[in-house]
Enzyme design. Structure first.
Site, PDB file in Angstrom:
ATOM      1  N   VAL A 202      82.212 151.418  25.590  1.00  0.00           N
ATOM      2  CA  VAL A 202      83.002 152.376  24.571  1.00  0.00           C
ATOM      3  C   VAL A 202      83.135 152.361  23.493  1.00  0.00           C
ATOM      4  CG1 VAL A 202      85.245 151.828  24.541  1.00  0.00           C
ATOM      5  CG2 VAL A 202      84.927 153.880  24.295  1.00  0.00           C
ATOM      6  N   SER A 203      82.395 152.924  22.431  1.00  0.00           N
ATOM      7  CA  SER A 203      83.071 152.770  20.984  1.00  0.00           C
ATOM      8  C   SER A 203      83.862 154.013  20.714  1.00  0.00           C
ATOM      9  CB  SER A 203      81.162 153.284  19.996  1.00  0.00           C
ATOM     10  OG  SER A 203      80.568 154.069  20.498  1.00  0.00           O
ATOM     11  N   THR A 204      84.164 153.988  18.705  1.00  0.00           N
ATOM     12  CA  THR A 204      84.902 154.805  18.676  1.00  0.00           C
ATOM     13  C   THR A 204      84.314 156.558  18.751  1.00  0.00           C
ATOM     14  OG1 THR A 204      85.818 153.290  16.796  1.00  0.00           O
ATOM     15  CG2 THR A 204      86.228 155.801  16.335  1.00  0.00           C
TER      16      THR A 204
ATOM     17  N   ASN B   1      82.608 157.195  21.124  1.00  0.00           N
ATOM     18  CA  ASN B   1      82.535 157.779  22.639  1.00  0.00           C
ATOM     19  C   ASN B   1      83.845 158.124  22.866  1.00  0.00           C
ATOM     20  OD1 ASN B   1      79.624 157.250  23.000  1.00  0.00           O
ATOM     21  ND2 ASN B   1      79.834 155.833  23.423  1.00  0.00           N
ATOM     22  N   GLN B   2      84.811 157.603  22.712  1.00  0.00           N
ATOM     23  CA  GLN B   2      86.173 157.622  23.103  1.00  0.00           C
ATOM     24  C   GLN B   2      86.433 159.052  22.770  1.00  0.00           C
ATOM     25  OE1 GLN B   2      88.842 154.821  20.773  1.00  0.00           O
ATOM     26  NE2 GLN B   2      88.532 153.684  21.913  1.00  0.00           N
TER      27      GLN B   2
END
Length: 455
Positions: free
Chosen positions: A10-12, A14-15
């Site tokens: 997860v990346s920022t 994608n959150q």
């Protein structure tokens, strides 16, 4: 029994897309229970971009695959593994399949155990790469948009002379004072080295000392200080306040242009190789002259560098270096300087005086002394900060005195001539070059004829 490894990333960004770690984990667990797959371990990379494979959990997964502990890798969606087409195919073909490990992406409903699944992996990875490139393009468009709007794009690392506050560059009065003095000293004839030694001995900035000649050079070539923003080789009008005038900046760049800086030695990679480097031009073809075996020679004649050849048939004469140097120095020292109104350097004075900053410095000094007295903080613990504040205070006071006394009479022409003659006859080569580059625009050679064009 199938031993599966579930990979979660997860990346920022994608959150915000409901691809949270918890959501991915729940769906992967449900999938494995439904298909009787034993999950050996969950490998989780939180806050890592899919544009690179340099992720700790992914690297651990690859090590476990090589050790033979895993039969199957499962992800929630293909772009969780990677957003790069090349990286996706490399991971699947060179790491998973090469070690007899299948790969499943549950959102796209395919796996590499079938020919169709392997084909679909390649197709979908293309779209993952496309999405990555679109994100990069939007990011670049945002930076270009900021530059067009005159906004600095360097984040919190503000250049010396400015502070970065609420997304904008705000003049730091103490550092701006240093920037003005640096430009003026260089424009008045000081070398890069002497400017650096002076700044190092007298000032510090928010980043510490003036650490190198390269720092001085980069600042002197940075147009940001005239109120412009440069991004991707294009220049835009900035909304920040300039520290120096456009005229002063152009004078400094003109000095660099005429300095003829070349890499002529290991110890001094940017030192001019001759006294007149960068000033001499061919009167026949217009090409530059350069050093060649003790001579000044036309590039078109020697063909030493094809980039500077303008007429391969040019046969303009060569000049002995010492002979031409003496002729030009003799020409300059015989000039007659009449009494004229001096062309002063245009300077942008600060829009406000230093009283506010001086008051702030006094407040900080008083506060530090009070902390020592009331909270029993030892003097050595804050002496460095006190010394820095005292140095800034003294520098601002000196600058205030200089601003209040601008009625300095210009030097008499006779004194100027004496000083010029002294430097050109007895100075070092660097001092002579500084003098000549301030006076001469170019030297045009046409066989025996020498034409010295003054600025």
């Amino acid at each position: 029994m199938i031993k599966g490894a579930c990979y979660v990333r997860v990346s920022t960004d994608n959150q915000l897309e409901n691809y949270s770690i918890e959501e991915q984990t729940d769906r992967l667990q449900a999938y494995c229970r439904a298909r009787d797959i034993t999950v050996a371990e969950f490998y989780t990379d939180g806050g890592y971009s899919g544009g690179s494979t340099n992720r700790p959990a992914l690297q651990q997964l690859l090590r476990d695959i090589r050790s033979g502990e895993i039969n199957l890798v499962i992800v929630y969606k293909l772009d969780r593994l990677s957003r790069s087409q090349k990286d996706t195919l490399t991971l699947i073909e060179d790491h998973f399949l090469a070690n007899h490990v299948d790969f499943i992406s549950i959102s796209e409903n395919f796996d590499t155990s079938t020919p169709f699944g392997r084909a679909m992996i390649g197709i979908l990875s293309v779209f993952a790469q496309l999405e990555k490139e679109q994100i990069t393009e939007r990011f670049m468009m945002g930076k270009i948009g900021r530059a067009k709007n005159g906004l600095f794009h360097g984040g919190g690392n503000a250049p010396t002379g400015y502070d970065y506050i609420n997304g904008r560059l705000i003049i730091n009065e103490y550092e701006a004072l240093q920037i003005r003095e640096l430009f003026e000293r260089f424009a008045e004839g000081c070398s890069i080295h002497s400017c650096w030694k002076y700044m190092q001995a007298h000032y510090t900035t928010k980043y510490g000392a003036w650490k190198s000649e390269t720092l001085v050079r980069n600042i002197l070539k940075n147009r940001l200080y005239t109120g412009y923003i440069t991004f991707n080789h294009k220049t835009y009008k900035g909304i920040h306040e300039p520290i120096i005038s456009e005229e002063l900046f152009c004078r400094v760049q003109d000095i660099f242009r005429h300095a003829g800086e070349v890499r002529d030695s290991h110890n001094h990679p940017f030192r001019a190789s001759t006294l007149l480097s960068g000033l001499v031009y061919c009167g026949k073809c217009g090409a530059r002259y350069h050093r060649e075996h003790g001579n000044y020679s036309c590039y078109s004649r020697t063909k030493a560098d094809s980039r500077y050849v303008t007429d391969p048939e040019c046969r303009n004469r060569k000049w002995k270096i010492g002979e031409l140097d003496l002729a030009v120095i003799d020409c300059i020292t015989r000039l007659h300087f009449e009494e004229t109104k001096p062309a002063s350097i245009a300077r942008i004075q600060p829009s406000k005086d230093y009283s506010r900053r001086l008051a702030e410095i006094e407040r900080q000094i008083s506060r530090l002394i009070e902390l020592c007295r009331l909270e029993n903080i030892p003097i050595p613990g804050i002496s460095q900060k006190l010394n820095a504040l005292a140095a800034e205070k003294n520098a601002l006071l000196d600058a205030s005195r200089k601003l209040s006394d601008q009625s300095v009479s210009p030097p008499e022409p006779a004194k100027f001539c004496d000083r010029l003659t002294c430097l050109l006859t007895g100075g070092t080569r660097e001092e002579k070059r500084d003098c000549l580059s301030h006076i001469i625009d170019k030297i045009v050679l046409n066989d025996e004829n020498i034409q010295v064009i003054l600025k």
